[in-house]
Design a protein around this motif. Structure first.
Motif, PDB file in Angstrom:
ATOM      1  N   ARG A 175       0.755  -1.093   0.247  1.00  0.00           N
ATOM      2  CA  ARG A 175      -0.071  -0.196   0.181  1.00  0.00           C
ATOM      3  C   ARG A 175       1.091   1.099  -0.238  1.00  0.00           C
ATOM      4  O   ARG A 175       2.076   1.102   0.579  1.00  0.00           O
ATOM      5  CB  ARG A 175      -0.853   0.050   1.433  1.00  0.00           C
ATOM      6  CG  ARG A 175      -2.253  -1.347   0.982  1.00  0.00           C
ATOM      7  CD  ARG A 175      -2.281  -1.120   2.342  1.00  0.00           C
ATOM      8  NE  ARG A 175      -3.358  -2.446   2.687  1.00  0.00           N
ATOM      9  CZ  ARG A 175      -4.995  -2.282   1.679  1.00  0.00           C
ATOM     10  NH1 ARG A 175      -5.381  -1.228   1.315  1.00  0.00           N
ATOM     11  NH2 ARG A 175      -5.556  -3.417   2.007  1.00  0.00           N
ATOM     12  N   GLU A 176      -0.343   2.092  -0.545  1.00  0.00           N
ATOM     13  CA  GLU A 176       0.728   3.233  -0.367  1.00  0.00           C
ATOM     14  C   GLU A 176       1.034   3.745   0.747  1.00  0.00           C
ATOM     15  O   GLU A 176       1.687   4.663   0.872  1.00  0.00           O
ATOM     16  CB  GLU A 176       0.434   4.810  -1.786  1.00  0.00           C
ATOM     17  CG  GLU A 176       0.780   4.527  -3.261  1.00  0.00           C
ATOM     18  CD  GLU A 176       0.063   4.877  -3.901  1.00  0.00           C
ATOM     19  OE1 GLU A 176       0.511   6.532  -2.941  1.00  0.00           O
ATOM     20  OE2 GLU A 176      -0.330   5.068  -5.053  1.00  0.00           O
ATOM     21  N   ARG A 177      -0.431   3.925   2.088  1.00  0.00           N
ATOM     22  CA  ARG A 177      -0.322   4.189   3.316  1.00  0.00           C
ATOM     23  C   ARG A 177      -0.558   3.673   3.993  1.00  0.00           C
ATOM     24  O   ARG A 177      -1.278   2.628   4.128  1.00  0.00           O
ATOM     25  CB  ARG A 177      -1.599   5.855   3.134  1.00  0.00           C
ATOM     26  CG  ARG A 177      -2.018   6.009   4.070  1.00  0.00           C
ATOM     27  CD  ARG A 177      -1.033   7.647   4.351  1.00  0.00           C
ATOM     28  NE  ARG A 177      -0.708   8.156   6.090  1.00  0.00           N
ATOM     29  CZ  ARG A 177      -2.070   8.522   6.400  1.00  0.00           C
ATOM     30  NH1 ARG A 177      -2.788   9.444   5.860  1.00  0.00           N
ATOM     31  NH2 ARG A 177      -2.442   9.246   7.389  1.00  0.00           N
ATOM     32  N   TYR A 178      -0.089   3.412   5.009  1.00  0.00           N
ATOM     33  CA  TYR A 178       0.097   2.600   6.487  1.00  0.00           C
ATOM     34  C   TYR A 178      -0.916   3.958   7.715  1.00  0.00           C
ATOM     35  O   TYR A 178      -0.027   4.884   7.850  1.00  0.00           O
ATOM     36  CB  TYR A 178       1.023   2.014   6.682  1.00  0.00           C
ATOM     37  CG  TYR A 178       0.778   0.768   5.975  1.00  0.00           C
ATOM     38  CD1 TYR A 178       0.091  -0.309   6.101  1.00  0.00           C
ATOM     39  CD2 TYR A 178       1.773   0.618   5.038  1.00  0.00           C
ATOM     40  CE1 TYR A 178       0.363  -0.955   5.060  1.00  0.00           C
ATOM     41  CE2 TYR A 178       2.162  -0.546   3.849  1.00  0.00           C
ATOM     42  CZ  TYR A 178       1.694  -1.305   3.704  1.00  0.00           C
ATOM     43  OH  TYR A 178       1.478  -2.086   3.124  1.00  0.00           O
ATOM     44  N   SER A 207     -11.830   6.148  -0.038  1.00  0.00           N
ATOM     45  CA  SER A 207     -10.848   4.873  -0.754  1.00  0.00           C
ATOM     46  C   SER A 207      -9.304   4.920  -1.691  1.00  0.00           C
ATOM     47  O   SER A 207      -8.388   4.516  -1.101  1.00  0.00           O
ATOM     48  CB  SER A 207     -11.609   4.668  -2.017  1.00  0.00           C
ATOM     49  OG  SER A 207     -12.433   3.342  -1.244  1.00  0.00           O
ATOM     50  N   GLU A 208      -9.178   7.398  -1.661  1.00  0.00           N
ATOM     51  CA  GLU A 208      -8.293   7.455  -2.020  1.00  0.00           C
ATOM     52  C   GLU A 208      -7.085   7.900  -1.289  1.00  0.00           C
ATOM     53  O   GLU A 208      -5.565   7.672  -1.560  1.00  0.00           O
ATOM     54  CB  GLU A 208      -8.853   8.808  -2.967  1.00  0.00           C
ATOM     55  CG  GLU A 208      -8.940   8.364  -4.224  1.00  0.00           C
ATOM     56  CD  GLU A 208      -9.922   9.529  -5.452  1.00  0.00           C
ATOM     57  OE1 GLU A 208      -9.294  10.799  -4.596  1.00  0.00           O
ATOM     58  OE2 GLU A 208     -10.510   9.691  -6.216  1.00  0.00           O
ATOM     59  N   THR A 209      -7.556   8.074   0.167  1.00  0.00           N
ATOM     60  CA  THR A 209      -6.463   8.290   1.059  1.00  0.00           C
ATOM     61  C   THR A 209      -6.585   6.745   1.844  1.00  0.00           C
ATOM     62  O   THR A 209      -5.669   6.728   2.494  1.00  0.00           O
ATOM     63  CB  THR A 209      -7.721   8.625   1.969  1.00  0.00           C
ATOM     64  OG1 THR A 209      -8.458   8.077   2.528  1.00  0.00           O
ATOM     65  CG2 THR A 209      -7.874  10.118   1.624  1.00  0.00           C
ATOM     66  N   GLY A 210      -6.740   6.278   1.603  1.00  0.00           N
ATOM     67  CA  GLY A 210      -5.942   3.694   1.707  1.00  0.00           C
ATOM     68  C   GLY A 210      -7.339   3.753   2.648  1.00  0.00           C
ATOM     69  O   GLY A 210      -7.068   2.744   2.846  1.00  0.00           O
ATOM     70  N   GLU A 247     -10.755   1.753   3.728  1.00  0.00           N
ATOM     71  CA  GLU A 247     -11.619   0.923   2.727  1.00  0.00           C
ATOM     72  C   GLU A 247     -12.731   1.629   3.501  1.00  0.00           C
ATOM     73  O   GLU A 247     -13.101   1.221   4.621  1.00  0.00           O
ATOM     74  CB  GLU A 247     -10.721  -0.464   2.983  1.00  0.00           C
ATOM     75  CG  GLU A 247      -9.937  -0.841   2.454  1.00  0.00           C
ATOM     76  CD  GLU A 247      -9.254  -1.803   2.564  1.00  0.00           C
ATOM     77  OE1 GLU A 247      -9.900  -2.582   3.485  1.00  0.00           O
ATOM     78  OE2 GLU A 247      -7.575  -2.207   2.508  1.00  0.00           O
ATOM     79  N   GLU A 290       1.083  -7.112   7.868  1.00  0.00           N
ATOM     80  CA  GLU A 290      -0.344  -5.407   6.924  1.00  0.00           C
ATOM     81  C   GLU A 290      -0.915  -6.137   7.905  1.00  0.00           C
ATOM     82  O   GLU A 290      -1.700  -7.489   7.704  1.00  0.00           O
ATOM     83  CB  GLU A 290      -0.247  -5.543   5.824  1.00  0.00           C
ATOM     84  CG  GLU A 290      -1.619  -4.885   4.882  1.00  0.00           C
ATOM     85  CD  GLU A 290      -1.124  -4.298   3.613  1.00  0.00           C
ATOM     86  OE1 GLU A 290      -2.489  -4.589   2.905  1.00  0.00           O
ATOM     87  OE2 GLU A 290      -0.320  -4.827   2.954  1.00  0.00           O
ATOM     88  N   ASN A 326       5.045   5.824   5.523  1.00  0.00           N
ATOM     89  CA  ASN A 326       4.502   7.094   4.656  1.00  0.00           C
ATOM     90  C   ASN A 326       5.565   8.249   3.769  1.00  0.00           C
ATOM     91  O   ASN A 326       6.000   8.331   4.423  1.00  0.00           O
ATOM     92  CB  ASN A 326       3.385   7.766   5.544  1.00  0.00           C
ATOM     93  CG  ASN A 326       1.953   6.639   5.912  1.00  0.00           C
ATOM     94  OD1 ASN A 326       1.924   5.832   5.002  1.00  0.00           O
ATOM     95  ND2 ASN A 326       1.736   7.011   7.098  1.00  0.00           N
TER      96      ASN A 326
END
Length: 141
Positions: free
Chosen positions: A7-10, A77-80, A82, A101, A141
């Protein structure tokens, strides 16, 4: 099944809770909009007495509300984040816990994010967030 892409962001638990507090008014609005939309569509399906003009206006309003909710879900969703549901609201925030994860989980009615679960186990496998600010939760991040 292809391997999952990183993922791009956690989120850490603290970050997820801050984000949740910012989003709460919009979440509540989306939940209300969805409920109203369902009520309007039910009125149309039940052929409740109304003029053709009222029927068209009701259909337009239901469609507008549905589109606003869809747009909000896409923004999240775009911010990660769900969105697992909106009636009741159920959100998952991707996180790394001890190098693995997982998803920080929030359900409407809860004051804050206090649970997490693995991707495989889902909601049924919820476990309490322990030591939210410890090194067990990673920030990448």
């Amino acid at each position: 099944m292809p391997p999952r892409q990183p993922r791009e962001r956690y989120f850490t638990p603290s970050e997820a809770n801050l984000e949740l507090q910012k989003l709460r008014p919009r979440i509540e609005r989306a939940v209300d909009q969805l409920r109203t939309c369902k009520t309007l569509y039910q009125q149309l399906r039940n052929n409740e007495p109304m003029s053709e003009e009222q029927r068209v206006a009701t259909a337009r309003e239901a469609s507008r509300l549905r589109e606003e909710v869809r747009h909000f879900v896409e923004e999240l969703s775009e911010t990660g984040i769900e969105v697992k549901g909106l009636d009741p609201a159920l959100l998952d925030f991707p996180a790394l816990h001890q190098g693995r994860e997982v998803l920080l989980c929030w359900k409407q009615g809860e004051r804050a994010i206090t649970s997490w679960h693995t991707i495989e186990e889902g909601f049924a496998g919820r476990a309490p967030v322990v030591d939210a600010d410890s090194g067990a939760w990673e920030w990448l991040n």
